[in-house]
Scaffold this motif. Structure first.
Motif, PDB file in Angstrom:
ATOM      1  N   MET A  51      39.203  32.230  32.915  1.00 10.76           N
ATOM      2  CA  MET A  51      39.751  30.980  32.395  1.00 10.76           C
ATOM      3  C   MET A  51      40.247  31.224  30.973  1.00 10.76           C
ATOM      4  O   MET A  51      39.479  31.224  30.028  1.00 10.76           O
ATOM      5  N   VAL A  52      41.529  31.442  30.847  1.00 12.03           N
ATOM      6  CA  VAL A  52      42.126  31.825  29.574  1.00 12.03           C
ATOM      7  C   VAL A  52      42.440  30.624  28.671  1.00 12.03           C
ATOM      8  O   VAL A  52      42.569  30.779  27.461  1.00 12.03           O
ATOM      9  N   HIS A  53      42.535  29.441  29.229  1.00  4.88           N
ATOM     10  CA  HIS A  53      42.924  28.280  28.425  1.00  4.88           C
ATOM     11  C   HIS A  53      41.973  28.031  27.257  1.00  4.88           C
ATOM     12  O   HIS A  53      42.417  27.808  26.138  1.00  4.88           O
ATOM     13  N   TYR A  54      40.678  28.029  27.528  1.00  5.21           N
ATOM     14  CA  TYR A  54      39.717  27.712  26.467  1.00  5.21           C
ATOM     15  C   TYR A  54      39.795  28.667  25.276  1.00  5.21           C
ATOM     16  O   TYR A  54      39.892  28.216  24.137  1.00  5.21           O
ATOM     17  N   PRO A  55      39.743  29.980  25.494  1.00  2.00           N
ATOM     18  CA  PRO A  55      39.854  30.885  24.337  1.00  2.00           C
ATOM     19  C   PRO A  55      41.192  30.751  23.608  1.00  2.00           C
ATOM     20  O   PRO A  55      41.241  30.846  22.375  1.00  2.00           O
ATOM     21  N   GLU A  56      42.267  30.499  24.338  1.00  2.00           N
ATOM     22  CA  GLU A  56      43.563  30.332  23.680  1.00  2.00           C
ATOM     23  C   GLU A  56      43.613  29.044  22.861  1.00  2.00           C
ATOM     24  O   GLU A  56      44.223  29.010  21.789  1.00  2.00           O
ATOM     25  N   ILE A  57      42.982  27.989  23.340  1.00  2.00           N
ATOM     26  CA  ILE A  57      42.917  26.755  22.557  1.00  2.00           C
ATOM     27  C   ILE A  57      42.146  27.021  21.267  1.00  2.00           C
ATOM     28  O   ILE A  57      42.563  26.607  20.180  1.00  2.00           O
ATOM     29  N   ASN A  58      41.018  27.734  21.370  1.00  2.00           N
ATOM     30  CA  ASN A  58      40.266  28.087  20.163  1.00  2.00           C
ATOM     31  C   ASN A  58      41.129  28.888  19.197  1.00  2.00           C
ATOM     32  O   ASN A  58      41.074  28.672  17.981  1.00  2.00           O
ATOM     33  N   ALA A  59      41.929  29.814  19.718  1.00  2.00           N
ATOM     34  CA  ALA A  59      42.793  30.629  18.856  1.00  2.00           C
ATOM     35  C   ALA A  59      43.806  29.751  18.115  1.00  2.00           C
ATOM     36  O   ALA A  59      44.071  29.969  16.928  1.00  2.00           O
ATOM     37  N   LEU A  60      44.370  28.759  18.792  1.00  2.00           N
ATOM     38  CA  LEU A  60      45.307  27.846  18.131  1.00  2.00           C
ATOM     39  C   LEU A  60      44.615  27.057  17.029  1.00  2.00           C
ATOM     40  O   LEU A  60      45.159  26.877  15.940  1.00  2.00           O
ATOM     41  N   VAL A  61      43.417  26.580  17.308  1.00  2.00           N
ATOM     42  CA  VAL A  61      42.660  25.829  16.301  1.00  2.00           C
ATOM     43  C   VAL A  61      42.388  26.713  15.087  1.00  2.00           C
ATOM     44  O   VAL A  61      42.593  26.290  13.943  1.00  2.00           O
ATOM     45  N   GLU A  62      41.942  27.933  15.323  1.00  3.60           N
ATOM     46  CA  GLU A  62      41.650  28.844  14.206  1.00  3.60           C
ATOM     47  C   GLU A  62      42.888  29.091  13.350  1.00  3.60           C
ATOM     48  O   GLU A  62      42.812  29.152  12.134  1.00  3.60           O
ATOM     49  N   LYS A  63      44.047  29.212  13.989  1.00  4.70           N
ATOM     50  CA  LYS A  63      45.265  29.549  13.265  1.00  4.70           C
ATOM     51  C   LYS A  63      45.884  28.349  12.548  1.00  4.70           C
ATOM     52  O   LYS A  63      46.413  28.480  11.451  1.00  4.70           O
ATOM     53  N   TYR A  64      45.832  27.154  13.156  1.00  4.25           N
ATOM     54  CA  TYR A  64      46.615  26.027  12.650  1.00  4.25           C
ATOM     55  C   TYR A  64      45.812  24.834  12.141  1.00  4.25           C
ATOM     56  O   TYR A  64      46.384  23.892  11.604  1.00  4.25           O
ATOM     57  N   GLN A  65      44.506  24.845  12.286  1.00  5.83           N
ATOM     58  CA  GLN A  65      43.703  23.709  11.828  1.00  5.83           C
ATOM     59  C   GLN A  65      43.908  23.450  10.341  1.00  5.83           C
ATOM     60  O   GLN A  65      44.007  22.302   9.908  1.00  5.83           O
ATOM     61  N   GLN A  66      44.009  24.497   9.553  1.00  8.79           N
ATOM     62  CA  GLN A  66      44.195  24.343   8.106  1.00  8.79           C
ATOM     63  C   GLN A  66      45.519  23.655   7.762  1.00  8.79           C
ATOM     64  O   GLN A  66      45.689  23.142   6.663  1.00  8.79           O
ATOM     65  N   TYR A  67      46.444  23.619   8.710  1.00  8.97           N
ATOM     66  CA  TYR A  67      47.745  22.973   8.494  1.00  8.97           C
ATOM     67  C   TYR A  67      47.816  21.581   9.108  1.00  8.97           C
ATOM     68  O   TYR A  67      48.859  20.947   9.077  1.00  8.97           O
ATOM     69  N   GLY A  68      46.716  21.144   9.695  1.00  7.52           N
ATOM     70  CA  GLY A  68      46.661  19.789  10.219  1.00  7.52           C
ATOM     71  C   GLY A  68      46.584  19.663  11.729  1.00  7.52           C
ATOM     72  O   GLY A  68      46.547  18.547  12.248  1.00  7.52           O
ATOM     73  N   LEU A  69      46.546  20.778  12.457  1.00  4.69           N
ATOM     74  CA  LEU A  69      46.429  20.682  13.913  1.00  4.69           C
ATOM     75  C   LEU A  69      45.050  20.162  14.287  1.00  4.69           C
ATOM     76  O   LEU A  69      44.032  20.646  13.796  1.00  4.69           O
ATOM     77  N   VAL A  70      45.033  19.173  15.153  1.00  6.42           N
ATOM     78  CA  VAL A  70      43.795  18.644  15.721  1.00  6.42           C
ATOM     79  C   VAL A  70      43.926  18.755  17.233  1.00  6.42           C
ATOM     80  O   VAL A  70      44.939  18.346  17.806  1.00  6.42           O
ATOM     81  N   VAL A  71      42.927  19.319  17.878  1.00  5.12           N
ATOM     82  CA  VAL A  71      42.919  19.431  19.329  1.00  5.12           C
ATOM     83  C   VAL A  71      41.775  18.589  19.871  1.00  5.12           C
ATOM     84  O   VAL A  71      40.649  18.685  19.388  1.00  5.12           O
ATOM     85  N   LEU A  72      42.095  17.780  20.849  1.00  2.00           N
ATOM     86  CA  LEU A  72      41.091  16.976  21.549  1.00  2.00           C
ATOM     87  C   LEU A  72      41.065  17.403  23.009  1.00  2.00           C
ATOM     88  O   LEU A  72      42.116  17.556  23.625  1.00  2.00           O
ATOM     89  N   GLY A  73      39.881  17.591  23.536  1.00  7.26           N
ATOM     90  CA  GLY A  73      39.710  17.898  24.950  1.00  7.26           C
ATOM     91  C   GLY A  73      39.066  16.708  25.639  1.00  7.26           C
ATOM     92  O   GLY A  73      38.105  16.145  25.137  1.00  7.26           O
TER      93      GLY A  73
END
Length: 143
Positions: A1-23
């Motif tokens: 299941m690749v989706h979960y780790p990839e979502i974490n990678a996006l959060v790590e990279k873009y959270q500091q710029y304002g990305l918020v992910v909700l599951g």
């Protein structure tokens, strides 16, 4: 299941710029989210799928319905503003809601990108991998 780790990678990279992910855990598709509460859902992620001690770096809500008569209002809003990226439904025997509607979420991991002011901009099918959204996220964040 690749989706979960990839979502974490996006959060790590873009959270500091304002990305918020909700599951939004959901059991409408193949009864794939059997956890009764947050603890069971998090344990399922950590030990089963994807397993290996995985912990989400994004917010998870309580389990909701994303389609049908019991669909959560957030999904009514999202779907009203973005058409389905797929024309066909998966095997309807694996869908645990009714009625079926043309704008329904087709399967787990269908995703939306929403502007900073809360307007849905893009809707992606479940087979779109999260890391494929990087350029669009960067454009929305003006990076």
């Amino acid at each position: 299941m690749v989706h979960y780790p990839e979502i974490n990678a996006l959060v790590e990279k873009y959270q500091q710029y304002g990305l918020v992910v909700l599951g939004f855990p959901c059991n409408n598709f193949g009864l794939q989210e059997p956890g009764a509460d947050a603890s069971e859902i998090l344990n399922g992620l950590k030990f089963v799928r994807p397993g290996n001690g995985f912990e989400p770096k994004f917010r998870l809500t309580q389990k909701i319905d994303v389609n049908g008569d019991k669909e959560h209002p957030i999904y009514t809003y999202l779907k009203r503003n973005c058409e389905s990226p797929k024309d066909m439904f998966y095997n309807s025997t694996d869908l645990f809601y009714s009625p079926l509607r043309s704008r329904d979420i087709r399967w787990n991991f269908e995703s939306f990108l929403i502007s900073k002011d809360g307007y849905p901009i893009y809707r992606y099918s479940d087979d779109t991998l999260p890391l494929n959204l990087k350029s669009t996220i960067e454009a929305l964040l003006k990076l």
